[in-house]
Enzyme design. Structure first.
Site, PDB file in Angstrom:
ATOM      1  CD  GLU A  81      -2.802  -1.359   0.143  1.00 27.73           C
ATOM      2  OE1 GLU A  81      -2.934  -0.412  -0.666  1.00 27.73           O
ATOM      3  OE2 GLU A  81      -3.437  -2.426   0.034  1.00 27.73           O
ATOM      4  CB  CYS A 144      -6.254  -2.698   6.497  1.00 21.42           C
ATOM      5  SG  CYS A 144      -6.380  -4.471   6.789  1.00 21.42           S
ATOM      6  CG  HIS A 168      -4.108  -5.363   2.169  1.00 17.67           C
ATOM      7  ND1 HIS A 168      -4.491  -4.062   1.920  1.00 17.67           N
ATOM      8  CD2 HIS A 168      -4.858  -5.762   3.234  1.00 17.67           C
ATOM      9  CE1 HIS A 168      -5.417  -3.698   2.792  1.00 17.67           C
ATOM     10  NE2 HIS A 168      -5.659  -4.711   3.586  1.00 17.67           N
TER      11      HIS A 168
END
Length: 205
Positions: A81, A144, A168
Site C-alpha cells: 500500500e 487496515c 495486504h
C-alpha cells in the site's frame, strides 16, 4: 546497536477462524534479518482501539522499521500500500461491532499520509521471492486503513524516522480449501510462499 523491526498482524475477522497475516507473522524468523531485533505484535480488528495500540507500540519499541500485515480477501497477489486515508467507511462491522460510515479518523488530521517506505522496491523483492506482487494506491477504508493512518500519524507526532509499510495478503491456500463447498473458491497463495515474500519485502526496507 541492532536495528529494531516491528511486524504487526491482525486477529481473525469477518467470520473466518484464521487470518493469513497472523499465520505469516508466527512464521517470521529473527535469523532472516541479520543485525536486527525482530518484535511481533497481534492487533485487534477494532477501529476504536487499534490507534492507541499501535501508538503505544511505537512509543515503547521505537522501531526503525514497522511493517503491518493485513488480509485482503479475494486478492490475487501480495499488495503493497502507498497511501493511508483519513476516512473510516466500513463495509462490515469490525470485531467490536463498530461500523462507521464516512467518518474521519482524526478530525483535524491531514487527508492522507504517504508511507515512509518504498513500496515499489518491496513489491519487486516479493516478486523476486516468487510471489505475484504489486503496489496499490490505498488500502480501502476498513480497519487496515485505520491502522495505517494511525501508525503514520503517531510516527509524525513522535518526529520519528521509522520506516512504515503495509502489506495486504491474499488468503492462504490452506485457508481456501476450508471455504464452504458450493461457494466460489477465493484466490490464494501457499503460506510458505507468503512467508518468503513478506520476509523479502521486509528485507527491502
Amino acid at each position: 546497536m541492532k536495528k529494531k523491526i516491528l511486524v504487526t498482524a491482525f486477529e481473525p475477522f469477518g467470520g473466518r477462524a484464521a487470518n493469513p497475516a497472523l499465520e505469516v507473522l508466527k512464521k517470521l524468523e529473527p535469523g532472516a534479518f541479520p543485525g536486527c531485533a525482530l518484535h511481533k505484535a497481534k492487533l485487534p480488528v477494532s477501529g476504536k482501539t487499534v490507534g492507541a495500540r499501535i501508538a503505544a507500540l511505537i512509543k515503547k519499541i521505537k522501531p526503525d522499521c514497522l511493517v503491518a500485515l493485513g488480509l485482503a480477501g479475494g486478492e490475487t497477489a501480495v499488495r503493497l500500500e502507498r497511501f493511508a486515508l483519513n476516512i473510516q467507511d466500513y463495509g462490515i462491522k469490525d470485531n467490536s461491532g463498530y461500523r462507521p460510515e464516512g467518518k474521519k479518523i482524526k478530525r483535524n488530521g491531514p487527508a492522507a499520509y504517504f508511507v515512509s517506505s518504498d513500496p515499489l522496491k518491496m513489491a519487486a523483492a516479493a516478486r523476486t521471492a516468487g510471489a505475484p506482487a504489486y503496489v496499490s494506491n490505498h488500502a480501502g477504508a476498513y480497519v487496515c486503513n485505520n491502522l495505517m493512518y494511525e501508525a503514520l500519524h503517531a510516527i509524525a507526532a513522535e518526529n520519528s524516522a521509522t520506516k512504515f509499510a503495509f502489506i495486504h495478503l491474499p488468503l492462504t491456500t490452506e485457508m481456501a480449501v476450508l471455504e464452504k463447498p458450493g461457494k466460489a473458491i477465493p484466490p490464494s497463495l501457499p503460506l510458505a510462499l507468503l512467508v518468503k515474500a513478506v520476509t523479502a519485502a521486509i528485507g527491502a526496507v
